[in-house]
Enzyme design. Structure first.
Site, PDB file in Angstrom:
ATOM      1  N   ASN A   1     -40.713  57.604  17.847  1.00 44.58           N
ATOM      2  CA  ASN A   1     -40.461  56.401  18.894  1.00 44.58           C
ATOM      3  C   ASN A   1     -40.118  55.251  17.945  1.00 44.58           C
ATOM      4  OD1 ASN A   1     -41.198  54.413  21.073  1.00 44.58           O
ATOM      5  ND2 ASN A   1     -42.247  55.972  21.887  1.00 44.58           N
TER       6      ASN A   1
ATOM      7  N   THR B   1     -41.085  58.352  24.424  1.00 43.07           N
ATOM      8  CA  THR B   1     -41.865  58.370  25.762  1.00 43.07           C
ATOM      9  C   THR B   1     -43.137  57.276  25.448  1.00 43.07           C
ATOM     10  OG1 THR B   1     -43.431  59.205  27.341  1.00 43.07           O
ATOM     11  CG2 THR B   1     -42.989  60.614  25.505  1.00 43.07           C
ATOM     12  N   SER B   2     -43.386  56.479  26.720  1.00 43.67           N
ATOM     13  CA  SER B   2     -44.472  55.543  26.239  1.00 43.67           C
ATOM     14  C   SER B   2     -45.750  55.959  26.495  1.00 43.67           C
ATOM     15  CB  SER B   2     -44.303  54.457  27.293  1.00 43.67           C
ATOM     16  OG  SER B   2     -44.373  54.718  28.558  1.00 43.67           O
TER      17      SER B   2
ATOM     18  N   ASP C   1     -31.920  62.654  33.614  1.00 42.80           N
ATOM     19  CA  ASP C   1     -30.324  62.870  33.201  1.00 42.80           C
ATOM     20  C   ASP C   1     -30.205  64.375  32.514  1.00 42.80           C
ATOM     21  OD1 ASP C   1     -30.447  63.109  30.167  1.00 42.80           O
ATOM     22  OD2 ASP C   1     -31.302  60.800  30.340  1.00 42.80           O
TER      23      ASP C   1
ATOM     24  N   ALA D   1     -34.385  56.785  18.195  1.00 41.29           N
ATOM     25  CA  ALA D   1     -34.072  58.177  18.257  1.00 41.29           C
ATOM     26  C   ALA D   1     -32.856  58.641  17.523  1.00 41.29           C
ATOM     27  CB  ALA D   1     -34.201  58.400  19.536  1.00 41.29           C
TER      28      ALA D   1
ATOM     29  N   ARG E   1     -28.184  55.005  39.039  1.00 43.91           N
ATOM     30  CA  ARG E   1     -28.779  55.991  37.920  1.00 43.91           C
ATOM     31  C   ARG E   1     -27.872  57.227  37.788  1.00 43.91           C
ATOM     32  NH1 ARG E   1     -31.133  52.169  38.655  1.00 43.91           N
ATOM     33  NH2 ARG E   1     -29.838  51.628  37.159  1.00 43.91           N
TER      34      ARG E   1
ATOM     35  N   HIS F   1     -39.836  66.111  35.831  1.00 43.00           N
ATOM     36  CA  HIS F   1     -39.497  64.857  36.792  1.00 43.00           C
ATOM     37  C   HIS F   1     -38.181  65.418  37.702  1.00 43.00           C
ATOM     38  CE1 HIS F   1     -42.267  61.964  34.752  1.00 43.00           C
ATOM     39  NE2 HIS F   1     -43.003  63.093  35.182  1.00 43.00           N
TER      40      HIS F   1
ATOM     41  N   CYS G   1     -33.937  68.587  50.683  1.00 42.24           N
ATOM     42  CA  CYS G   1     -34.190  68.230  51.957  1.00 42.24           C
ATOM     43  C   CYS G   1     -35.716  68.050  52.047  1.00 42.24           C
ATOM     44  CB  CYS G   1     -33.601  69.207  52.882  1.00 42.24           C
ATOM     45  SG  CYS G   1     -34.078  69.055  54.698  1.00 42.24           S
TER      46      CYS G   1
ATOM     47  N   TYR H   1     -31.063  55.474  43.006  1.00 44.16           N
ATOM     48  CA  TYR H   1     -30.666  56.598  42.311  1.00 44.16           C
ATOM     49  C   TYR H   1     -29.174  56.759  42.068  1.00 44.16           C
ATOM     50  CZ  TYR H   1     -35.630  57.571  41.522  1.00 44.16           C
ATOM     51  OH  TYR H   1     -37.058  57.366  41.312  1.00 44.16           O
TER      52      TYR H   1
HETATM   53  P1  OAD Z   1     -40.711  54.438  29.244  1.00 46.57           P
HETATM   54  O1  OAD Z   1     -39.878  53.401  29.667  1.00 46.57           O
HETATM   55  O2  OAD Z   1     -42.051  54.197  29.796  1.00 46.57           O
HETATM   56  O3  OAD Z   1     -41.082  54.406  27.582  1.00 46.57           O
HETATM   57  C1  OAD Z   1     -39.802  54.245  26.889  1.00 46.57           C
HETATM   58  C2  OAD Z   1     -40.229  54.629  25.393  1.00 46.57           C
HETATM   59  O4  OAD Z   1     -39.385  54.756  24.628  1.00 46.57           O
HETATM   60  C3  OAD Z   1     -41.063  53.389  24.746  1.00 46.57           C
HETATM   61  O5  OAD Z   1     -42.142  53.988  24.063  1.00 46.57           O
HETATM   62  C4  OAD Z   1     -40.066  52.784  23.878  1.00 46.57           C
HETATM   63  O6  OAD Z   1     -40.683  52.393  22.685  1.00 46.57           O
HETATM   64  C5  OAD Z   1     -39.328  54.309  23.576  1.00 46.57           C
HETATM   65  N1  OAD Z   1     -37.689  53.833  23.002  1.00 46.57           N
HETATM   66  C6  OAD Z   1     -37.104  52.829  23.530  1.00 46.57           C
HETATM   67  N2  OAD Z   1     -36.071  52.853  23.121  1.00 46.57           N
HETATM   68  C7  OAD Z   1     -35.841  54.039  21.845  1.00 46.57           C
HETATM   69  C8  OAD Z   1     -34.953  54.287  20.854  1.00 46.57           C
HETATM   70  N3  OAD Z   1     -33.822  53.759  20.727  1.00 46.57           N
HETATM   71  N4  OAD Z   1     -35.547  55.500  20.123  1.00 46.57           N
HETATM   72  C9  OAD Z   1     -36.789  55.743  20.277  1.00 46.57           C
HETATM   73  N5  OAD Z   1     -37.494  55.240  21.230  1.00 46.57           N
HETATM   74  C10 OAD Z   1     -37.111  54.401  22.117  1.00 46.57           C
HETATM   75  O7  OAD Z   1     -40.226  55.988  29.687  1.00 46.57           O
HETATM   76  P2  OAD Z   1     -40.860  57.170  29.805  1.00 46.57           P
HETATM   77  O8  OAD Z   1     -42.030  57.337  28.794  1.00 46.57           O
HETATM   78  O9  OAD Z   1     -39.848  58.211  29.885  1.00 46.57           O
HETATM   79  O10 OAD Z   1     -40.683  58.821  35.819  1.00 46.57           O
HETATM   80  O11 OAD Z   1     -41.421  57.264  31.324  1.00 46.57           O
HETATM   81  C11 OAD Z   1     -42.224  58.292  31.870  1.00 46.57           C
HETATM   82  C12 OAD Z   1     -41.794  58.305  33.266  1.00 46.57           C
HETATM   83  O12 OAD Z   1     -42.170  56.963  33.792  1.00 46.57           O
HETATM   84  C13 OAD Z   1     -40.229  58.302  33.529  1.00 46.57           C
HETATM   85  O13 OAD Z   1     -39.933  59.872  33.651  1.00 46.57           O
HETATM   86  C14 OAD Z   1     -40.262  57.968  34.984  1.00 46.57           C
HETATM   87  C15 OAD Z   1     -41.172  56.518  34.805  1.00 46.57           C
HETATM   88  O14 OAD Z   1     -41.588  56.125  36.088  1.00 46.57           O
HETATM   89  C16 OAD Z   1     -40.709  58.802  37.465  1.00 46.57           C
HETATM   90  O15 OAD Z   1     -39.981  57.922  37.632  1.00 46.57           O
HETATM   91  C17 OAD Z   1     -41.418  59.721  38.257  1.00 46.57           C
END
Ligand code: OAD
Length: 243
Positions: free
Chosen positions: A206, A181-182, A99, A224, A64, A114, A122, A61
């Site tokens: 997406n 988001t995936s 972020d 995006a 990050r 999140h 703490c 982290y």
């Molecule tokens: P993911 O990495 O699972 O998914 C990223 C998504 O962004 C995918 O669907 C890609 O197709 C899309 N993507 C990538 N580049 C892109 C771009 N330039 N423009 C548009 N779309 C794009 O990330 P999240 O869905 O955010 O949680 O993951 C959800 C959670 O899983 C996170 O918050 C984190 C992770 O584990 C924790 O750590 C608790």
């Protein structure tokens, strides 16, 4: 967006994920070369992993946080800030991202379900304070003095923040938009279904279709930084022609 004719004053809820910050240089989790292809999420993003090896987790982290501080908001973050400023109704951003690029782009109403990299928590007494650039396992809590401070980030197996407010908004909104988001992590992966059941029109933006694409009424495919400003421009054109 056939099937949805905005008047310009609707309540919008916008969910964002790692994809919106990808073009700011921040890694996503599950894409090719994503963070969870290089790190074991069970060792990094769970309370059990932190108990086993706090240094590994804090180093992850810290890196990050360093990356996020160096990153700048992109055209998609800026377009959403513009939408919040110029739309006639409420626009709530619900983000899974840790972020602060939405805030730095000028967005006001942002719920971080999140948590965030800029917070320290703490584990012993629950006190929260601004995170230093680098956290170390021996760092004491400024209130109770115990070591074991952690980033204020919600890990797997923990309850996301602000959920009462989010569920309420999903039941009230007219339009729900999911960006970058995936659709693999719950509860966020179920938001489109929840909003849709309550009557909202649902749009996914997406680079490729998500795991829950079937829950959306319309899907806009593209990076995006192009797709979000285009969509926002279309929404604000409707708003301006209605005004
Ligand atoms: P993911 O990495 O699972 O998914 C990223 C998504 O962004 C995918 O669907 C890609 O197709 C899309 N993507 C990538 N580049 C892109 C771009 N330039 N423009 C548009 N779309 C794009 O990330 P999240 O869905 O955010 O949680 O993951 C959800 C959670 O899983 C996170 O918050 C984190 C992770 O584990 C924790 O750590 C608790």
């Amino acid at each position: 967006m056939q099937g949805f004719r905005p008047k310009g004053d609707e309540f919008l809820v916008i969910l964002t994920g790692a994809g919106i910050s990808a073009e700011s240089g921040l890694g996503t989790f599950r894409d090719k070369d994503g963070l969870w292809t290089r790190y074991d999420l069970n060792e990094i993003a769970t309370p059990e992993g932190f108990a086993r090896n706090p240094k590994l987790v804090l180093d992850f982290y810290n890196a990050r946080r360093r990356n996020a501080r160096e990153a700048v908001p992109n055209a998609a973050h800026e377009a959403l800030a513009r939408l919040q400023r110029d739309w006639g109704g409420d626009v709530l951003i619900v983000t899974q991202n840790v972020d602060d690029l939405h805030e730095r782009a000028g967005s006001g109403q942002v719920l971080h379900i999140h948590g965030g990299l800029e917070g320290a928590l703490c584990a012993a007494c629950g006190h929260r304070w601004p995170a230093p650039a680098a956290m170390a396992p021996a760092d004491p809590c400024p209130v109770c003095g115990k070591p074991g401070t952690r980033p204020d980030i919600v890990w797997f197996g923990e309850i996301p923040y602000h959920m009462d407010e989010v569920w309420f908004a999903l039941r009230q909104c007219d339009l729900f938009v999911s960006i970058g988001t995936s659709g693999t992590v719950y509860p966020a992966a179920a938001f489109a279904q929840d909003a849709s059941r309550a009557g909202a029109y649902c749009v996914e933006i997406n680079a490729e279709t998500s795991a829950v694409a079937g829950d959306f009424d319309a899907i806009l495919i593209g990076p995006a930084t192009r797709a979000v400003p285009d969509w926002v421009a279309g929404m604000l054109a409707v708003r301006n022609s209605a005004a």
